[in-house]
Structures are given as structure tokens and as C-alpha cells.
Design a protein around this motif. Structure first.
Motif: not given
Length: 203
Positions: A22-30, A187-196
Motif C-alpha cells: 500500500x505504501x509503495x502504491x502511494x509512492x507511485x501515485x505521487x 514506488x515513486x522512483x520506479x514510477x518516475x523512471x518508467x515514465x522516462x
């Protein structure tokens, strides 16, 4: 067209890894422009294949190969079992050879997280061994840099190899602030890198 998503895929026996997810998902959603898709896997028997219902009674849905194939990135979570990931999660990953053959996961970012009952219960070995099949898939391994201040202040979980949590022998410890912060940071780091990476591929 639906937004890209990070697959947060986990197995949890007593709830600690589920809370980390849940916390990882919150990071992604940031991160704007990308979503978190939380999925789990059924338990397996030592003598037969999984025979759970297709839809769990509660919690996230069971993961499908389509969920894995279509994700923009993956964050994989498991409790530690003798220094390695739990059998139900490995059972699912072992069934992903069709995606390996097609190269569907190549160049997607991937990260890992774990929970243990004891402080030196194999957190780092579990995280490192969880990365091995993801590297075989050609994924890009993502850890936690020391620019995350919680890595230096934590008195429980948290490693550069991925997020971790000390649950205690009876699972009595809830995630503390540092552990939650590091889960969200992952989560936030993986999401940001995925977009890049998606932008680079499309150029």
C-alpha cells in the motif's frame, strides 16, 4: 487510452508485506501520468498446484500474466523465507517464461521489498535473490539511493537494495515512519523512471 501503470505485485501471509505494498502504491501515485495496480498471488501447497478461487475473498485481485506483460514497471514484494522469496510468489514468477521468450519485460524498471520477523532475518539476501529472475527478464533494477535520508536514520528496515520492514516475531511491529517513507520513495522512483524510459523508447 488508459494511463500506464506500475504493477505492485506481492505475497503476504500475515499482513506486513500487504501494508508495504500500500505504501509503495502511494509512492507511485505521487507521480502524475502513471498509476499503481496492486495485485497478489494465491498460496500454494507443497504437494499440488494452486487451487484457490479465481477471485480472492478480499484484498487485491490475483495477478495475471497480462497484468505483468502490460505494466510499465514492476515492484515485487515478499516475506523472507530462509533468505529468499516465498514459494507462492516464486511459483508465479516461474510461470512467466512466455514473457521471457517474447522479451515483453525488457527495459522496464523493477524493484523489490520484503519483511522479516527478525532484524537479521535475511532481508538483503531476499531482496538480492528476488532481483535475479527480473534481471533474466531484462528488466532494469532499481534500488534506493542514499539521497533518501531515511536510509541513514532507520533503526529497523531499509536497504539500498529495496525497501524492508522488521515485523517482529509475532508480527507486532507496524511499519514505522522510516520504513513507510522508504516504501513510498521506492514506488515513486520506479514510477518516475518508467515514465522516462517510456519517453526515450518513443523518441
Amino acid at each position: 487510452m488508459s494511463a500506464p501503470y506500475i504493477l505492485v505485485l506481492y505475497y503476504s501471509r500475515h499482513g506486513a508485506v500487504a501494508e508495504m505494498a500500500k505504501q509503495v502504491a502511494r509512492g507511485v501515485e505521487q507521480v502524475s501520468g502513471i498509476e499503481a495496480r496492486v495485485r497478489t498471488v494465491p498460496a500454494v501447497s507443497t504437494v499440488c498446484e494452486a487451487s484457490e478461487d479465481d477471485i480472492p475473498a478480499d484484498g487485491p485481485l490475483y495477478c495475471s500474466m497480462d497484468d505483468l506483460q502490460q505494466c510499465a514497471g514492476l515492484v515485487l514484494g515478499s516475506p523472507t523465507r530462509f533468505g529468499n522469496m516465498a514459494a507462492p510468489l516464486k511459483y508465479f514468477i516461474d510461470g512467466s517464461s512466455s514473457l521471457w521468450l517474447s522479451g515483453a519485460m525488457i527495459d522496464k524498471p523493477a524493484a523489490v521489498f520484503t519483511s522479516t520477523a527478525s532484524l537479521h532475518g535475511g532481508q538483503e539476501s531476499t531482496l538480492l535473490t528476488m532481483l535475479l529472475p527480473l534481471l533474466h527478464h531484462g528488466m532494469v533494477a532499481v534500488g534506493l539511493p542514499y539521497s533518501e535520508a531515511a536510509l541513514m536514520s532507520t533503526r529497523s528496515g531499509g536497504t539500498p537494495y529495496g525497501a524492508s520492514h522488521l515485523a517482529g516475531q509475532q508480527g507486532e511491529r507496524v511499519l514505522d515512519q522510516d520504513e513507510s517513507t522508504l516504501c513510498q520513495a521506492l514506488g515513486k522512483r520506479v514510477a518516475g523512471l518508467a515514465l522516462q524510459l517510456t519517453v526515450e523508447v518513443n523518441l
